[in-house]
Design a protein around this motif. Structure first.
Motif, PDB file in Angstrom:
ATOM      1  N   PHE A   1      76.183  60.336  36.387  1.00  0.00           N
ATOM      2  CA  PHE A   1      75.864  60.291  34.959  1.00  0.00           C
ATOM      3  C   PHE A   1      77.117  60.262  34.084  1.00  0.00           C
ATOM      4  CE2 PHE A   1      74.167  62.165  30.965  1.00  0.00           C
ATOM      5  CZ  PHE A   1      73.073  61.345  30.770  1.00  0.00           C
ATOM      6  N   LEU A   2      78.140  61.064  34.466  1.00  0.00           N
ATOM      7  CA  LEU A   2      79.313  61.246  33.609  1.00  0.00           C
ATOM      8  C   LEU A   2      80.611  60.681  34.180  1.00  0.00           C
ATOM      9  CD1 LEU A   2      78.517  64.924  32.601  1.00  0.00           C
ATOM     10  CD2 LEU A   2      78.293  62.898  31.153  1.00  0.00           C
ATOM     11  N   GLY A   3      80.610  60.269  35.443  1.00  0.00           N
ATOM     12  CA  GLY A   3      81.805  59.698  36.047  1.00  0.00           C
ATOM     13  C   GLY A   3      82.727  60.734  36.659  1.00  0.00           C
TER      14      GLY A   3
ATOM     15  N   ARG B   1      66.097  63.033  32.677  1.00  0.00           N
ATOM     16  CA  ARG B   1      65.495  61.772  33.133  1.00  0.00           C
ATOM     17  C   ARG B   1      66.308  61.193  34.299  1.00  0.00           C
ATOM     18  NH1 ARG B   1      64.510  60.172  28.486  1.00  0.00           N
ATOM     19  NH2 ARG B   1      66.573  59.315  28.013  1.00  0.00           N
ATOM     20  N   HIS B   2      67.624  61.226  34.161  1.00  0.00           N
ATOM     21  CA  HIS B   2      68.521  60.764  35.223  1.00  0.00           C
ATOM     22  C   HIS B   2      68.282  61.555  36.515  1.00  0.00           C
ATOM     23  CE1 HIS B   2      72.264  59.720  37.268  1.00  0.00           C
ATOM     24  NE2 HIS B   2      72.606  60.984  37.283  1.00  0.00           N
TER      25      HIS B   2
ATOM     26  N   VAL C   1      69.891  72.357  36.099  1.00  0.00           N
ATOM     27  CA  VAL C   1      68.983  71.296  35.643  1.00  0.00           C
ATOM     28  C   VAL C   1      68.592  70.362  36.787  1.00  0.00           C
ATOM     29  CG1 VAL C   1      68.810  69.279  34.121  1.00  0.00           C
ATOM     30  CG2 VAL C   1      69.773  71.428  33.253  1.00  0.00           C
ATOM     31  N   TRP C   2      69.539  69.918  37.591  1.00  0.00           N
ATOM     32  CA  TRP C   2      69.257  69.011  38.714  1.00  0.00           C
ATOM     33  C   TRP C   2      68.268  69.652  39.689  1.00  0.00           C
ATOM     34  CZ3 TRP C   2      68.309  65.063  41.525  1.00  0.00           C
ATOM     35  CH2 TRP C   2      68.594  64.973  42.883  1.00  0.00           C
ATOM     36  N   ILE C   3      68.478  70.906  40.037  1.00  0.00           N
ATOM     37  CA  ILE C   3      67.604  71.584  40.991  1.00  0.00           C
ATOM     38  C   ILE C   3      66.215  71.781  40.388  1.00  0.00           C
ATOM     39  CG2 ILE C   3      67.272  73.673  42.389  1.00  0.00           C
ATOM     40  CD1 ILE C   3      69.622  71.743  43.280  1.00  0.00           C
ATOM     41  N   GLU C   4      66.127  72.110  39.114  1.00  0.00           N
ATOM     42  CA  GLU C   4      64.818  72.228  38.464  1.00  0.00           C
ATOM     43  C   GLU C   4      64.036  70.916  38.549  1.00  0.00           C
ATOM     44  OE1 GLU C   4      65.875  75.558  35.020  1.00  0.00           O
ATOM     45  OE2 GLU C   4      65.800  73.435  34.478  1.00  0.00           O
ATOM     46  N   GLU C   5      64.690  69.826  38.231  1.00  0.00           N
ATOM     47  CA  GLU C   5      64.010  68.526  38.246  1.00  0.00           C
ATOM     48  C   GLU C   5      63.641  68.112  39.674  1.00  0.00           C
ATOM     49  OE1 GLU C   5      62.847  66.789  35.663  1.00  0.00           O
ATOM     50  OE2 GLU C   5      63.610  68.316  34.296  1.00  0.00           O
ATOM     51  N   LEU C   6      64.543  68.351  40.619  1.00  0.00           N
ATOM     52  CA  LEU C   6      64.268  68.016  42.018  1.00  0.00           C
ATOM     53  C   LEU C   6      63.045  68.781  42.518  1.00  0.00           C
ATOM     54  CD1 LEU C   6      65.019  66.710  44.758  1.00  0.00           C
ATOM     55  CD2 LEU C   6      66.493  68.704  45.149  1.00  0.00           C
TER      56      LEU C   6
ATOM     57  N   ALA D   1      65.863  62.303  41.943  1.00  0.00           N
ATOM     58  CA  ALA D   1      64.973  63.148  42.746  1.00  0.00           C
ATOM     59  C   ALA D   1      63.923  62.311  43.471  1.00  0.00           C
ATOM     60  CB  ALA D   1      64.311  64.198  41.868  1.00  0.00           C
ATOM     61  N   PHE D   2      63.470  61.217  42.871  1.00  0.00           N
ATOM     62  CA  PHE D   2      62.494  60.353  43.536  1.00  0.00           C
ATOM     63  C   PHE D   2      63.074  59.775  44.826  1.00  0.00           C
ATOM     64  CE2 PHE D   2      60.522  59.995  39.219  1.00  0.00           C
ATOM     65  CZ  PHE D   2      59.338  60.632  39.553  1.00  0.00           C
TER      66      PHE D   2
END
Length: 194
Positions: A58-60, A78-79, A141-146, A84-85
């Motif tokens: 996302f940020l490089g 969203r990213h 955030v990443w783990i929540e979405e996953l 996660a999909f």
């Protein structure tokens, strides 16, 4: 590789634990893989599924450190969901073949990849200089979405362990002793169910 129909143990591994070069400058503790984590997973018989690095994608590579509030945006969520999909699709195949234990190994202290303790700093903004932050119970955030995507797809939500590499007082020796205990407790629980 296990035969079709055999039951396996699967570890979803945060990207930076397999490749410290994905970390923000100055946060890498190893020149590449965090080999003690991988060695213990292999010792306990886990197949490793390395996850993507949402922050780098996302940020490089020239990004600076951030806390959860900075990652907690609609665009980053969203990213993370899109990434996660792809993790869920690979995991579906593993689960269909028989998965007796699923763990997620993240990085505690991260605003994105934390499993049990995340870093927050509500006042962060502007130049990343001398910003104070605190550690609180919670996921990044990443783990929540996953975990949300896995649940939505009917996949098991993994037992989670956070390697606290980004927290003050971290020592690899202590962390790996805790990690062994976490995996051993899971194995004991599975043996008791059989």
């Amino acid at each position: 590789m296990p035969e079709t129909g055999s039951r396996t143990r699967v570890a979803l591994l945060s990207h930076c634990l397999a490749n410290q070069n994905a970390k923000v400058d100055e946060y890498a503790l190893c020149p590449g893989v965090v080999s003690p984590v991988v060695a213990i997973l292999k010792e306990f018989g886990y197949a490793i599924q390395q996850m993507p690095c949402p922050e780098m994608a996302f940020l490089g590579v020239n990004r600076w450190w951030q806390v959860k509030e900075q990652y907690d945006t609609p665009g980053f969520r969203r990213h993370c969901r899109n990434l996660a999909f792809s993790v869920a699709e690979l995991l579906e195949a593993r689960v269909a073949r028989g998965c007796e234990d699923l763990v997620l190994v993240g990085v505690d202290g991260s605003g994105s990849s934390a499993v049990t303790f995340t870093g927050i700093g509500p006042a962060w903004g502007g130049r990343p200089e001398d910003m104070s932050w605190e550690v609180v119970p919670g996921k990044g955030v990443w783990i929540e979405e996953l975990e949300q995507v896995l649940a939505e797809r009917g996949l098991p939500v993994p037992r989670g362990f956070g390697v606290a590499m980004e927290l003050p007082g971290f020592t690899m020796e202590k962390a790996m002793a805790e990690f062994r205990g976490f995996l051993a407790a899971g194995r004991a629980g599975l043996d008791a169910q059989q």
